[in-house]
Each structure stands twice: as C-alpha cells, then as structure tokens.
Design an enzyme around this catalytic site. Structure first.
Site, PDB file in Angstrom:
ATOM      1  N   GLY A 132       0.832  -1.196   0.000  1.00  0.00           N
ATOM      2  CA  GLY A 132       0.000   0.000   0.000  1.00  0.00           C
ATOM      3  C   GLY A 132       0.862   1.239   0.000  1.00  0.00           C
TER       4      GLY A 132
ATOM      5  N   GLY B   9      -0.074   8.621   2.775  1.00  0.00           N
ATOM      6  CA  GLY B   9       0.461   9.973   2.773  1.00  0.00           C
ATOM      7  C   GLY B   9       1.827  10.087   3.416  1.00  0.00           C
TER       8      GLY B   9
ATOM      9  N   GLY C 238       4.091   7.192   3.721  1.00  0.00           N
ATOM     10  CA  GLY C 238       5.065   6.233   3.250  1.00  0.00           C
ATOM     11  C   GLY C 238       4.411   5.005   2.641  1.00  0.00           C
TER      12      GLY C 238
ATOM     13  N   ASP D  12      -6.283   9.641  13.158  1.00  0.00           N
ATOM     14  CA  ASP D  12      -6.403   9.314  11.740  1.00  0.00           C
ATOM     15  C   ASP D  12      -7.203   8.024  11.570  1.00  0.00           C
ATOM     16  OD1 ASP D  12      -6.077   9.832   9.058  1.00  0.00           O
ATOM     17  OD2 ASP D  12      -4.091   8.930   8.909  1.00  0.00           O
TER      18      ASP D  12
END
Length: 698
Positions: A379, A382, A384, A496
């Site tokens: 994946g 934002g 890394g 987040d």
C-alpha cells in the site's frame, strides 16, 4: 640515496604535493552555486529563493512541494492537490500568506472541501491573527418557523437553481441554528476581516469575497536547521535529487550540511574559520608526509640490515631445520595481539533496542523486501509505502518506509514507535521493530496482516468478494471500537481513524494501524490545541473550527467508518452529486429525510431481512450521534462500544441505547416528528421511542 629508492619514493612525494595543493584547486566557483544564487520573481513577489522553485529555477535550488507556478503573473502554490494564491513570503519567519484560488473570484466553488495542508511541509501559524469562517451551501428552511430570517445570506446559482447559502464566524457561531444544509466548508481568513462580517448592517457578498481574499498565514518546514547552518557558512540551500536529501551549495562544490562540512548548529562556522583552517591543514599534511618519509627511510635501512644478517646465518639455520620443528611465526603472534573493533559504518546491531523494540539494519530490511521491489508493495499512504517482507528468522512482516528523512518524518517516526511500544491490545497492530533514527532511511517493521484493509473490502480491490456480511461488518465495528476505547483509556488520541487504517486478518479480526499522527493526551486537560491533521472526510469539523483536539475527534471519524460499513461508499467521492461528495453530510441528510434505505448497501438485505434492517438502523443512529457538529453532543468511545455490543446482543434496553426515530414499519416508511439529535441534557434520560422499539417484525 640510490635510483631505485628514489623511484619508490616518487609516488609518495607527488601525492603529498597534490594533496597540499587541493585547497587552491577547490576555490573555483561551483556551477550549482551560480544557478541557485539567482532568485526569480512572479507578479508582486520578488527575490523568491529557497525552498521555492519554478520557472528557470530548478528543483535542486528548492525543495519538493514548494514549486511556484507563475500563471499570468499570479504566483500559485499547489498544496494537497489544491492551488493557493501566494500573497506574501516572509523568509525571516518562514511564513506565507496564501488564499484559496478556487474562492478568489467567487464564493460559489464547484467542489466543497475544507482547507487542509500537507502537514509534513506546512502548518497553520499559531502566531497569525487568523480564524475560521464557515460557509454553508444548499440550505433549507423547512425546519424553521415561517418568516424566521437566516442572517448573513449570499446567493449561489448552481445548475440553474438559486439555493439558500449563508456563513458564520466565531463571533456569530449561534446564527443559523436549525437550518439543514447539504454542504459546509471551513476557510481561515484574517481575524479583522472576519469580525467585519459579523455586522448585519454592513455584511455583504462583496465583503465576504474580500475576507476570503485576505487569506491566512502558514509556516513552512524544509530542512530549516540544515538551511540555517548552510547559510551561516556562506552556502546556498538546495536539494540533491540523486540522494533526495538536503544539499548545501558552496563556491567550491556541493556539501552535505555546511561549506566547512560541519553539522548544522555549530555557531563557529564561518568563512574566517575556513580561511584559517585550510593553511593549518596544509601544514599538518606536510608534516605528516615528512614524518612518513623519515619512517620509510628507517624501515628500508632496517630491512637491508636484516637481509644481510639472514644471508650470513642461512647455512647455520638450514643445518638445524631438519632436526627441529618450526616455532610459531612472529607475525602470527603479532596478529593475535591486535584487538578487533566493530565496523564503524554498520548500523545498530541486531540485538540493539530502541524504546524496547528490536533495531534492524537497513541492509537487513532491504534484503527482506527484495530491495523494496514494487511487486512487494502492499500500500501507499500519505506518509510512506508499505512492503511485504520475510526476515531471516522466517517472520513475515510489513515494512513501512517513510518518505523523506527530514525533521518532520523523524518526529512522526519517533512518535509512532514511542506510542506503539507502550500498547498491547489484540486489535492493535504489533510493532516488531524499526531502524535507527540515524539510518539511511526510516523504516518501521510490523506484524503482517494478510487480508487487506476494510476499505479494500468495502470499495477497493476486494469489494466484489462478497465476504463482508452484516455480521462481519458489525464485528469489525465492535473490534475497532474496542481498540479506540483502549487507546483513549491509555490517554492516546489516534487522530487518523479511517477504513484504510483498519487491517483484517484471515478470520476478519481487526488490527488498527498507523499511529504517525497520534497524540499523547495529558490527564489534566480537556483538549490539546494543534493544527488540524488527518484525512479529508474523516476530520472532526469542530477540530477544524477551533483547533482543539479531543477524544471526541476520534469519535467523529469512527462515525464516518460506521457509515462506510453500512453503505460501502467512500468517505469522499467527487463523482457523487455535489451535495453528497462528503459521506458524513450525505448520511446526515438521508437520516434526517427518513431515506436511510437509499444509503444502506443493497447487498446486506436491508429491504428483505428484518433483523438486518433493525440492526443497521440502530448503527446508523449511533453514527448520527457520532457525527454531531458539536463534540459535547457526541458519545464517548466507551459509550459507542457499549451501544454496539448491545446491538449485537439485541439486549438493547439493558444497555440503554438511544435511537432517533427513522423507521415505522417493515416497509421503511418514515416516522413523523423531529429528527434533531437529543441535547446533552436529554440524552441521559431519553429511552426508546415507542415507534422505534424492536419488535418481531423489525
């Protein structure tokens, strides 16, 4: 001295002479220094230098993310896929005054999104005299008594329809309560301009436009400490595209940190020190060369005497060689007396620890991921990319490779390591280790969770698998809530929460991940003041409005996750109708308009299965409470967890789960009556409404 001896010394003498002359050769101006010494201008901005680049100024003279696009003499800066007009640059304070380009000529944008930044490079300035204003679009007055005025209105003609729109400021935050709007956005403006907007007699659309054009102030971070040291040493700051690291351009060549090759922060760096140091260094080198010459001559003399002695005694030695064994050679004894030292260029050893977790070498993780092969990439986020890897001991791991090794990244790196090492929960991803913060790259090593993310299964590459039944989705919600409740009990705010950060194992059990933005929450305060960070579509609107981070910010984000689990829709989708781009707004509107059936994923059997319909309705109501604009109206994560367990156990009265009336019967017809969420005072006493109580028919 014989000719042979002179020939052997000649290379040494030439090398010493050339070495002493190096300082005189390196005084020529470096071409990169010349290039970066030329600033560029655009419109009213003059003398634009590091970290900005654009036009004839290459990226090597600036820093990635700071490109100025000069269009018709208008300087534009692209931040997080949004163009901002640059109004002013202050290199002393490293601040910018910017305004949103999409709101420069109109107060009726095509897309509705909040003002956000790339927080690895920029942050809202705490010293600036700015504040947020809120713009509301597509509003209805059907809930207000006839003739009730809505203050601070402005017109927007969208698709031929002139909708009701208005704005509020911090001073007028109570205005417009009770009005339902399809979209709202937050925009920072100058505080004085915002104050002028609160006067009903003078407020106008033109004044609102002027306020939006006043812009707001942000700070930038682009290797600030390194640049300070480079500038003090007489160099120019820049960026090495080959190594993706900071570069200091000097008159002689490119240096890593400063023109005298010292680390930044050394206050003694100066041209005077360099001018004094070079002659002294040359004298020292000459002295060292002379010393080696004397040593070499003595060694040669000893070797000749030894050779003569050996020839004189050779016959005597040869006669005894056949009768006596050889002793241990002196060279071997000498070798045994030399102490061994660890390699100076190696990373921290495998047995080293950092915050109590294993420290891996960069080479070890490079080998584990097949040199970070793109075929191993799991994946890309934002902060890394994540790679699949296998350690030498056979453990299968996920290696997170942080973008750019700058101060911000090191801070996030240490933050994530520090938080994860103090946590132990079955629904939190396990951190195995990391590289040293001085490593070539910042790498985090996690347990490998093989079944992708919840986002993958809802609306990503695994969405067509059909494996997320209602029971699985409800269990995902509960386990995620358990993880977040545990974090909040540990005084940690995740900050987040989103379906991309909820991983699933092969049995669809949850592992919450990605703690780069998490914050430790002091016990003696009610909130933490910090610039908004997070993912668009999930960020608490009151966090945006007031810059106050609380546990309820996670609750809002989890509310969005609940709606995703119900609907299988993305949190933000610009392909949807303009009023439905933001999923949270869309869900609130559907619930308030008694059209929940239009939101729920049809594959869940909402229309045909009474049990699913009843439970999905209850989860939607819980999400509705989590998504309240005011954080005091939202439940705590512990209360959310208790409610979800009650829904799963269908023991709803025992858990005191409140619900807004959404359905009246099996055909999902809307109930009559208000749907405004209960006030904080009424929540504690409100029981099930008789029309929404569970029954056999659902």
């Amino acid at each position: 001295m014989n000719p042979k001896f002179n020939q052997e010394l000649l290379p040494l003498i030439v090398a010493i002479v050339l070495f002493i002359q190096i300082p005189s050769y390196s005084c020529q101006n470096d071409s990169q220094y010349q290039t970066c010494s030329q600033p560029f201008q655009c419109g009213s901005l003059r003398e634009i230098g590091y970290p900005f680049w654009g036009g004839n100024r290459p990226v090597s003279c600036g820093y990635p993310g700071f490109q100025i696009n000069c269009q018709s003499n208008i300087p534009l800066l692209n931040i997080s896929s949004t163009f901002y007009r640059v109004l002013n640059v202050d290199n002393t304070t490293r601040t910018l005054r910017i305004a949103r380009e999409d709101l420069w000529d109109t107060i009726c944008p095509t897309l509705f999104f909040n003002t956000t930044l790339n927080f690895s490079l920029f942050d809202f300035s705490s010293a600036a005299n700015d504040q947020n204003i809120t713009l509301y679009y597509g509003c209805g007055t059907n809930q207000l008594p006839p003739g009730t005025p809505v203050p601070f209105q402005f017109s927007c003609n969208v698709n031929g329809v002139n909708t009701l729109n208005f704005y509020t400021t911090a001073e007028a935050s109570g205005q417009g309560n009770g009005v339902t709007c399809s979209s709202n956005i937050y925009v920072p403006v100058n505080r004085r301009a915002a104050r002028d907007l609160t006067n009903l007699e003078t407020a106008s659309a033109n004044l609102l436009q002027d306020a939006l054009r006043s812009g707001f102030t942000i700070q930038w971070s682009a290797n600030n400490d390194n640049c300070n040291g480079c500038a003090r040493s007489g160099g120019l700051c820049g960026y090495n595209e080959g190594t993706t690291a900071f570069a200091c351009y000097c008159t002689d060549r490119v240096h890593e940190f400063t023109c005298d090759d010292s680390r930044p922060g050394n206050e003694n760096n100066s041209n005077l020190g360099r001018n004094i140091g070079l002659p002294i260094g040359g004298a020292v080198l000459a002295g060292v060369g002379l010393g080696w010459l004397i040593f070499y001559c003595r060694q040669r003399r000893k070797q000749r005497l030894a050779a003569q002695s050996a020839q004189a005694a050779s016959k005597e030695i040869s006669t005894e060689a056949s009768s006596k064994p050889l002793s241990t050679p002196p060279s071997t004894q000498f070798a045994k007396s030399i102490p061994s030292y660890p390699s100076s260029n190696s990373d921290l050893g495998r047995d080293s620890t950092y915050y109590g977790v294993q420290v891996f070498s960069y080479a070890e993780l490079e080998e584990a991921t097949d040199n970070f092969s793109t075929s191993r990439e799991l994946g890309d986020g934002g902060f890394g990319a994540v790679y699949y890897g296998v350690l030498p001991d056979g453990r299968v791991v996920a290696v997170k490779r942080l973008y750019e090794n700058n101060f911000k990244r090191v801070e996030q790196f240490m933050n994530e390591v520090g938080i994860l090492t103090r946590l132990r929960h079955q629904n939190l991803v396990t951190l195995y280790g990391c590289t040293s913060k001085r490593s070539r790259e910042l790498l985090l090593v996690y347990e490998y969770v093989p079944n992708g993310t919840v986002a993958d299964h809802l609306h990503g590459k695994r969405a067509n698998s059909g494996l997320l039944s209602w029971a699985v989705r409800l269990n995902i919600a509960i386990e995620t809530a358990e993880a977040l409740a545990y974090l909040h009990k540990s005084d940690i705010i995740h900050r987040d929460v989103k379906t991309n950060n909820i991983l699933l194992d092969n049995d669809f059990h949850v592992k919450v991940a990605d703690f780069g933005l998490s914050r430790l929450f002091p016990n003696d305060v009610t909130h933490v003041s910090t610039a908004p960070q997070g993912t668009p579509g999930y960020v608490d609107p009151e966090y945006y409005q007031c810059y106050q981070l609380t546990e309820k910010s996670d609750v809002y984000s989890f509310g969005v996750v609940l709606i995703e689990l119900i609907s299988s829709l993305q949190a933000v989708d610009t392909n949807r109708h303009r009023h439905d781009i933001n999923l949270a707004n869309m869900a609130i509107n559907k619930i308030q308009n008694h059209t929940l059936h239009e939101l729920v994923d049809s594959s869940l059997g909402f229309e045909t299965n009474s049990i699913v319909r009843r439970m999905a309705t209850l989860v939607a109501e819980l999400a509705f409470r989590c998504l309240q604009q005011e954080r005091d109206m939202r439940p705590s994560m512990e209360e959310v967890l208790e409610a979800l367990r009650g829904i799963q156990n269908e023991d709803l009265n025992a858990h005191k789960v409140e619900i807004v009336d959404i359905l009246v019967d099996e055909d999902t017809e809307p109930l009559k009556g208000g749907v405004t969420p209960p006030s904080p005072d009424s929540v504690s006493t409100e029981k099930w409404a008789s029309g929404s109580a569970p029954n056999s028919s659902g």
